[in-house]
Design an enzyme around this catalytic site. Structure first.
Site, PDB file in Angstrom:
ATOM      1  CG  HIS A  77      -2.155  -0.748   1.122  1.00 35.60           C
ATOM      2  ND1 HIS A  77      -2.579  -1.340  -0.048  1.00 35.60           N
ATOM      3  CD2 HIS A  77      -3.117  -1.020   2.050  1.00 35.60           C
ATOM      4  CE1 HIS A  77      -3.742  -1.946   0.163  1.00 35.60           C
ATOM      5  NE2 HIS A  77      -4.082  -1.774   1.434  1.00 35.60           N
TER       6      HIS A  77
ATOM      7  CE1 TYR B 178     -10.583   1.325  13.528  1.00 37.76           C
ATOM      8  CE2 TYR B 178     -10.713  -0.599  12.110  1.00 37.76           C
ATOM      9  CZ  TYR B 178     -10.954   0.004  13.329  1.00 37.76           C
ATOM     10  OH  TYR B 178     -11.552  -0.709  14.338  1.00 37.76           O
ATOM     11  CD  GLU B 179      -4.710  -0.595   5.282  1.00 35.82           C
ATOM     12  OE1 GLU B 179      -3.533  -0.694   5.644  1.00 35.82           O
ATOM     13  OE2 GLU B 179      -5.259  -1.425   4.538  1.00 35.82           O
ATOM     14  CB  SER B 180      -9.999   3.716   5.398  1.00 33.62           C
ATOM     15  OG  SER B 180     -10.435   3.778   6.744  1.00 33.62           O
ATOM     16  N   GLY B 181      -7.774   6.038   6.703  1.00 35.40           N
ATOM     17  CA  GLY B 181      -7.551   7.451   6.986  1.00 35.40           C
ATOM     18  C   GLY B 181      -8.282   7.987   8.206  1.00 35.40           C
TER      19      GLY B 181
END
Lengths: 285, 258
Positions: free
Chosen positions: A104, B51-54
């Protein structure tokens, strides 16, 4: 300036066989309706780019649209495997799929480098892992100031980026709120851009001065497709259909079941079917 | 009184206990997400979940199915883009602890989530790297959670997706990595921690009712036990009730029945 047109005309205008296309979205705002239109129009030999290929790329791969996949995580999030993606890699069905695989951090940096008109992205990463052994596009560069070894990958510069957004005004300016993913970077990195939106409005409405707005002159074509992100979601319009993601596992597991589902729900339908999903999953404004 | 619990509940509770209220935690989907929210709802109310979605400092009332469910954004302090998340927050060194799963793990807590079999002709194609390689090197420390079996706890990984302690010893430092790497491996049977010198994952605590032989039988390398091995404390009534409530709310919200 963006041209506002039907989805069919917009996909035909921006996407050709052989293109490198990023159909982006990070759980939120995944442009399912546009991907279905590309499948209906029979696009072939595409290089599909996406950090998190999920159901739409499973569908495009299974329907034979893709020659190559550039990606960093291919799964049905929280559910399990993408069976069409796996069948293509493990068994070459419906045909062989070439991979360019990243993590990613690399893809996120590579989109940002593309948007910034740089030739490559630099970051701290890929230490001690095997991916550089199978992806020659992962290299290392020395910092010219400290000598530190850093990871480098080529910038992503798609021929076409397709995203879904909340709304556009009649001049073609586009608003995105909520989880943003890499959509802004993917748009600014691309040569041509198609945005599907929940609605075209006279005024984008109340928003923070820092809201993500893509000016009309960064977008090629806009199509109004209410519900066009379903079964993904659109913040403030409708919720994610988690039950569909759970159900996709069974549909996609078997080739014939998958093909029958695609025929009934994609090939023989049009973008208007998405509005009913939006109505069913509507959230209070 | 006697409490009954499942192996997954035990793993989740032990994982939650490892977190502190002062942590800034990079959360993965599945068991890590349950553990982090259990910690937030019990002993670590001020923990910052990312969370890596921001989504930063999110407080979901139900567990997300995916990394970017609307619930995470609706309850977050702020939401940033994915490039910003990986560049400023993760690479920027702002995150104290990350949780990672794996399909395969070796004795030095290196992880494989890419392929079973050869890369070019895999028997099973797995999802790939996602954020894991850089989460492993940029977070202050890493907790790994996996169920134990000989299929997943292997002598040699088919593919090194994520670098834990490499070949052991000072391998991380030799690559210029300054973070601690995997400090705990929490399984359904026990807890492993790295040996201070060799960095081999070593059993330091065994869950109630589990025998040493079960651990060895479920591990593809000769398991080392620490000189002093503790018995993991049983889940409390509060921990189990909070966790079960969370799962019940989640099943209802995801439309898959109560």
């Amino acid at each position: 300036m963006a041209h506002i047109m039907t989805l069919g005309a917009a996909v035909a205008a921006v996407l050709q066989d052989g293109d490198t296309v990023a159909i982006e979205g990070f759980t939120h705002l995944i442009p399912h309706a546009a991907a279905h239109e590309a499948i209906r129009q029979g696009r072939r030999d595409l290089t599909l780019v996406r950090m998190t290929p999920d159901i739409v790329y499973d569908q495009m791969i299974g329907m034979g649209c893709a020659r190559k996949l550039v990606f960093s995580w291919g799964g049905n999030p929280g559910v399990g495997s993408l069976h069409r993606f796996r069948d293509a890699i493990e068994n070459g069905w419906p045909h062989r799929l070439e991979l360019e695989e990243h993590a990613h951090a690399a893809m996120a940096n590579a989109y940002a480098a593309g948007a910034a008109n740089l030739p490559f992205a630099v970051f701290r990463g890929y230490l001690g892992v095997d991916l550089p052994k199978v992806n020659p596009n992962i290299r290392r560069v020395a910092c010219p100031f400290t000598g530190e070894e850093l990871a480098a990958v080529p910038a992503l510069r798609p021929d076409v980026t397709i995203i879904h957004a909340l709304r556009a005004d009649r001049d073609g300016n586009v608003l995105i709120e909520g989880i943003l993913g890499v959509q802004k970077e993917a748009v600014l990195a691309a040569k041509r851009v198609l945005v599907t939106v929940e609605e075209v409005v006279d005024d984008l409405g109340p928003r923070s001065p820092n809201a993500v707005v893509l000016p009309t002159w960064t977008v090629t074509a806009i199509a109004e497709v209410p519900g066009g992100a379903y079964p993904s979601y659109a913040q403030g319009y409708y919720a994610r259909d988690n039950a569909f993601y759970l159900g996709w596992d069974k549909i996609a597991r078997d080739r014939d079941t998958f093909l029958a589902w695609m025929k009934a729900n994609v090939l023989e339908q049009g973008p208007e079917v998405f509005a009913a999903h939006r109505a069913r999953l509507a959230v209070a404004a | 009184m006697t409490l009954a619990w499942t192996a997954t509940e035990m793993m989740t509770v032990v994982s939650a206990r490892a977190l502190r209220s002062t942590d800034v935690c990079f959360v993965g989907i599945g068991l890590p997400s349950a553990a982090c929210n259990l910690a937030r709802l019990t002993h670590a109310p001020d923990i910052t979940l990312i969370y890596e979605s921001g989504t930063i400092a999110t407080r979901p009332s139900v567990l997300p199915l995916s990394i970017g469910d609307g619930e995470l954004c609706d309850t977050a302090l702020t939401t940033v883009s994915v490039p910003e998340m990986f560049r400023y927050w993760l690479q920027g060194g702002r995150i104290t602890v990350g949780f990672l799963p794996g399909a395969q793990i070796d004795r030095f807590a290196n992880l494989n989530t890419t392929v079973i079999g050869p890369y070019d002709a895999p028997a099973t194609r797995l999802p790939g790297s996602g954020g894991a390689p850089e989460i492993m090197t940029h977070c202050g420390e890493i907790f790994v959670t996996m169920k134990q079996s000989r299929r997943s706890f292997v002598q040699k990984l088919d593919f090194v997706t994520t670098f834990g302690h490499g070949e052991g010893g000072d391998h991380r430092a030799r690559l210029g990595i300054r973070t601690k790497g995997p400090t705990r491996l929490i399984t359904d049977l026990c807890v492993f921690e790295p040996d201070p010198e060799t960095k081999e994952m070593t059993v330091t605590s065994i869950h109630p009712g589990v025998e040493r032989a079960e651990i060895s039988d479920a591990t593809g390398w000769p398991v080392r036990f620490a000189d002093t091995v503790a018995e993991t404390a049983m889940p409390t009534e509060l921990e189990l009730a909070t966790l079960r409530d969370l799962h019940t709310r989640t099943r209802q919200a995801h439309g898959v029945g109560g």
